[in-house]
Design an enzyme around this catalytic site. Sequence first.
Site, PDB file in Angstrom:
ATOM      1  N   ASP A  58       0.814  -1.218   0.000  1.00 23.60           N
ATOM      2  CA  ASP A  58       0.000   0.000   0.000  1.00 23.60           C
ATOM      3  C   ASP A  58       0.849   1.270   0.000  1.00 23.60           C
ATOM      4  O   ASP A  58       0.311   2.377   0.115  1.00 23.60           O
ATOM      5  CB  ASP A  58      -0.920   0.022   1.232  1.00 23.60           C
ATOM      6  CG  ASP A  58      -2.292  -0.598   0.952  1.00 23.60           C
ATOM      7  OD1 ASP A  58      -2.706  -0.616  -0.222  1.00 23.60           O
ATOM      8  OD2 ASP A  58      -2.937  -1.052   1.912  1.00 23.60           O
TER       9      ASP A  58
ATOM     10  N   ARG B 149       0.126  -1.917   7.458  1.00 20.95           N
ATOM     11  CA  ARG B 149       0.776  -0.700   6.938  1.00 20.95           C
ATOM     12  C   ARG B 149       1.722  -0.059   7.962  1.00 20.95           C
ATOM     13  O   ARG B 149       2.351   0.970   7.653  1.00 20.95           O
ATOM     14  CB  ARG B 149      -0.295   0.317   6.508  1.00 20.95           C
ATOM     15  CG  ARG B 149      -1.227  -0.185   5.415  1.00 20.95           C
ATOM     16  CD  ARG B 149      -1.961   0.953   4.731  1.00 20.95           C
ATOM     17  NE  ARG B 149      -1.066   1.835   4.001  1.00 20.95           N
ATOM     18  CZ  ARG B 149      -1.436   3.001   3.459  1.00 20.95           C
ATOM     19  NH1 ARG B 149      -2.691   3.406   3.564  1.00 20.95           N
ATOM     20  NH2 ARG B 149      -0.573   3.758   2.816  1.00 20.95           N
TER      21      ARG B 149
ATOM     22  N   ARG C  37      -9.977   5.598  11.017  1.00 23.66           N
ATOM     23  CA  ARG C  37      -8.535   5.374  11.085  1.00 23.66           C
ATOM     24  C   ARG C  37      -7.891   6.256  12.163  1.00 23.66           C
ATOM     25  O   ARG C  37      -7.463   5.777  13.190  1.00 23.66           O
ATOM     26  CB  ARG C  37      -7.887   5.635   9.733  1.00 23.66           C
ATOM     27  CG  ARG C  37      -8.372   4.700   8.608  1.00 23.66           C
ATOM     28  CD  ARG C  37      -7.861   3.303   8.777  1.00 23.66           C
ATOM     29  NE  ARG C  37      -8.293   2.387   7.736  1.00 23.66           N
ATOM     30  CZ  ARG C  37      -7.653   2.172   6.601  1.00 23.66           C
ATOM     31  NH1 ARG C  37      -6.550   2.809   6.318  1.00 23.66           N
ATOM     32  NH2 ARG C  37      -8.121   1.280   5.733  1.00 23.66           N
TER      33      ARG C  37
ATOM     34  N   HIS D  15     -11.326   7.666   5.100  1.00 24.60           N
ATOM     35  CA  HIS D  15     -10.370   8.755   5.332  1.00 24.60           C
ATOM     36  C   HIS D  15     -11.058  10.062   4.940  1.00 24.60           C
ATOM     37  O   HIS D  15     -11.848  10.091   3.988  1.00 24.60           O
ATOM     38  CB  HIS D  15      -9.139   8.625   4.416  1.00 24.60           C
ATOM     39  CG  HIS D  15      -8.069   7.712   4.912  1.00 24.60           C
ATOM     40  ND1 HIS D  15      -7.324   6.914   4.064  1.00 24.60           N
ATOM     41  CD2 HIS D  15      -7.568   7.497   6.156  1.00 24.60           C
ATOM     42  CE1 HIS D  15      -6.428   6.238   4.766  1.00 24.60           C
ATOM     43  NE2 HIS D  15      -6.550   6.565   6.035  1.00 24.60           N
TER      44      HIS D  15
ATOM     45  N   CYS E  90      -4.701  10.128  -2.655  1.00 24.56           N
ATOM     46  CA  CYS E  90      -4.020   9.105  -1.843  1.00 24.56           C
ATOM     47  C   CYS E  90      -2.586   8.876  -2.319  1.00 24.56           C
ATOM     48  O   CYS E  90      -1.716   8.518  -1.530  1.00 24.56           O
ATOM     49  CB  CYS E  90      -4.762   7.783  -1.916  1.00 24.56           C
ATOM     50  SG  CYS E  90      -6.437   7.871  -1.318  1.00 24.56           S
TER      51      CYS E  90
END
Length: 276
Positions: free
Chosen positions: A72, A97, A143, A172, A269
Amino acid sequence: MRSTAPRAATPRRYLMCPPAHFRVTYSINPWMDPGKPVDLPLALAQWEDLRDRYLALGHTVEELEPRRELPDMVFAANGATVVDGRVLGARFAHPERAEEAAVHAAWFRAQGYTDVLEPEHINEGEGDFAVTASWLLAGRGFRSSPLSHPEAQEFFGRPVIGLDLVDPRYYHLDTALCVLDDTTDGEIMYYPGAFSAGSREVLRRLFPDALVATEEDAAALGLNAVSDGRHVLLPQAAVGLFEPLRARGYEPIGMDLGELLKGGGSVKCCTQELRA
Ligand SMILES: CN(C)C(=N)NCCC[C@H](N)C(=O)O
């Protein structure tokens, strides 16, 4: 009446990471389906297109070395938030991550940044922090921890406006809100359905002239966009946003990042902004 005069772009410096090892082998957001194959050469070509578009617009792009074990990493916006040359590092919510945070922090140190904070609380970088002229808009709910908000406020010395995300597709902040002009506090676009009732009211009060996106454009991840003050790079499928952007003097540029969408991210992103 709102002015439709063309806006002024300002040169930006971005940090990106090529998707050399991008794959979807786990699922940590509703967009990720490990059963769906990823076309890696296509993902790379789409990413290069985005990078080259930034370069053609006169922006600078720094590249982070991708790591095989961190698929990612292409979503570089999650790795830190940089404002006034101060770097607030990330702390990821998911173990898959977690190691990306140290890779970003090491990159900033190697580049000579001295004010780098490795945070105590979970924050996923620009995934959940958006910067206006004087505020930091900050998402929470899926998150980033609510505790990361005072931590960011203390570090940057900017008022943090906490916003509650309630729809898992918009996990997000930057999947549901985009700052169009960071020289003011008034120019954003957002999708109200991603936010709690109270946060929607906050957004209405602070941004009465905001461009409000439809569900359809939000579902195409149309808010996952990057603006340099004039050009707005956004997923090309978010067709309903193009005219309203033009009517405000922006120049929308549609990008196809369909392969990266399989990981749950698009233009924003992939793009971390290095603010001085
Ligand atoms: C805008 N940004 C930074 C994002 N929304 N990031 C996409 C992250 C995708 C990744 N598979 C994840 O679920 O963390």
